[in-house]
Motif scaffolding. Structure first.
Motif, PDB file in Angstrom:
ATOM      1  N   VAL A   1      94.046   6.346  16.913  1.00  0.00           N
ATOM      2  CA  VAL A   1      92.598   6.272  17.104  1.00  0.00           C
ATOM      3  C   VAL A   1      92.274   5.081  18.007  1.00  0.00           C
ATOM      4  O   VAL A   1      92.853   4.005  17.843  1.00  0.00           O
TER       5      VAL A   1
ATOM      6  N   VAL B   1      90.090   7.421   6.688  1.00  0.00           N
ATOM      7  CA  VAL B   1      91.481   7.908   6.651  1.00  0.00           C
ATOM      8  C   VAL B   1      91.984   7.983   5.217  1.00  0.00           C
ATOM      9  O   VAL B   1      92.570   8.989   4.795  1.00  0.00           O
TER      10      VAL B   1
ATOM     11  N   LEU C   1      97.667   8.141  11.762  1.00  0.00           N
ATOM     12  CA  LEU C   1      96.300   8.376  12.197  1.00  0.00           C
ATOM     13  C   LEU C   1      95.658   7.101  12.750  1.00  0.00           C
ATOM     14  O   LEU C   1      94.957   7.137  13.769  1.00  0.00           O
TER      15      LEU C   1
ATOM     16  N   MET D   1     100.995   8.958   6.696  1.00  0.00           N
ATOM     17  CA  MET D   1      99.923   9.643   7.389  1.00  0.00           C
ATOM     18  C   MET D   1      98.848   8.665   7.859  1.00  0.00           C
ATOM     19  O   MET D   1      98.296   8.809   8.960  1.00  0.00           O
ATOM     20  N   SER D   2      98.540   7.684   7.041  1.00  0.00           N
ATOM     21  CA  SER D   2      97.544   6.686   7.437  1.00  0.00           C
ATOM     22  C   SER D   2      98.024   5.887   8.641  1.00  0.00           C
ATOM     23  O   SER D   2      97.258   5.629   9.584  1.00  0.00           O
TER      24      SER D   2
END
Length: 328
Positions: A168, A181, A164, A160-161
């Motif tokens: 960005v 995050v 994300l 997930m990190s």
């Protein structure tokens, strides 16, 4: 209600106040490993805070290139012994660029420790708010928040990190983004701990007396429940910091964390994977700093856990006494 009624102490839960703080420090002082770890952590924090002063004393900075200090004919290997160690460059220089390693190492400590501490604060704040709200809310609120927490816990942090951080815009400050995050994805476990502890405390007499006196839920939480859950929250937070340092280093190593020219230990390891034979100190210095920091914080966190939990200390004393009796 009278303060005497509200000050009834729960079994196994230390009453907040000066006496509790004195007991905590007394128990912590008996653990030599924790004290050594605390000194190491304090020195690391001091080095991180004093990074501008230390680099000014050395006369270097973490971003200036020194192409004359690397051998371009050999692919950018530092000139001189031990990776270019000299009076001007205390730990040598970075391959290819010639940037000062000492400056990048101490400034990298600011990034790694700062990101880890900021992420821990975000995790603790969200986890405490969600955990207390779930325990004090009605059945529907509890079920909703508990299911959201389960989803957060089930999320793979690294994947997930990576997702994300990859989407960005690069204009957003990267250390702040990494801290947010990590904090926004990894608060589930502390929320579960806080919810369970709050459910236990709300059944105790002094909390019931406060609620019967007409106090609202949030006043009860602030005055009676939060001091009771402080010990497990502090313990878990102390163990979260080394975990977050490792996560930040891993994200930077994978190329989605802190971006150059901002120095980071994980970022230094990313660039060092092709230089470990020609310039081994470029790999060993950030790796050693990470190892020492994570080890010291882990040992300190375990010492804080033992000092805040009198039952653990009692079990330790009882076990030691039984061993001595058996030997006798």
């Amino acid at each position: 209600m009278s303060e005497a009624v509200l000050a009834v102490e729960a079994p196994g839960v230390s009453a907040p106040g000066a006496s509790g703080a004195r007991q905590f420090w007394r128990r912590l002082r008996t653990q030599r490993a924790a004290l050594v770890a605390a000194v190491v952590v304090a020195l690391l924090v001091l080095v991180a805070l004093a990074a501008p002063l230390l680099t000014a004393i050395e006369g270097q900075d973490p971003t200036t290139y020194h192409p004359s200090l690397v051998d371009s004919a050999r692919g950018g290997v530092p000139i001189g012994s031990f990776g270019g160690v000299s009076a001007e460059h205390w730990l040598g220089v970075e391959p290819q660029t010639g940037r000062d390693l000492f400056a990048r190492l101490v400034y990298g400590a600011r990034v790694s420790l700062g990101v880890a501490l900021a992420a821990t604060v975000v995790q603790v704040v969200i986890g405490v708010v969600v955990g207390v709200a779930a325990a004090l809310g009605n059945q529907w609120v509890d079920q909703l928040l508990s299911r959201i927490t389960d989803v957060i816990v089930a999320m793979p942090l690294m994947i997930m990190s990576l997702a994300l951080l990859a989407i960005v815009p690069s204009s957003f400050p990267r250390p702040v983004l990494v801290a947010l995050v990590i904090g926004l994805i990894a608060w589930g476990n502390i929320a579960k701990i806080v919810r369970a502890q709050t459910l236990t405390l709300k059944e105790l007499d002094y909390v019931s007396a406060a609620r019967l006196s007409g106090w609202g839920s949030w006043r009860v939480a602030r005055r009676e429940l939060l001091p009771g859950i402080a010990a497990p929250v502090i313990t878990y937070a102390a163990l979260l910091v080394p975990t977050n340092i490792t996560v930040e280093a891993a994200l930077s190593f994978l190329g989605v964390g802190v971006k150059p020219p901002t120095p980071s230990w994980g970022q230094m390891l990313t660039a060092a994977d092709v230089w470990y034979q020609a310039a081994p100190q470029y790999l060993l210095l950030p790796a050693g700093a990470l190892f020492v920091t994570v080890l010291a914080l882990t040992v300190l966190g375990d010492g804080v856990r033992t000092a805040l939990d009198p039952r653990a200390a009692s079990r330790l004393r009882v076990g030691t006494g039984r061993k001595r009796e058996a030997k006798a």
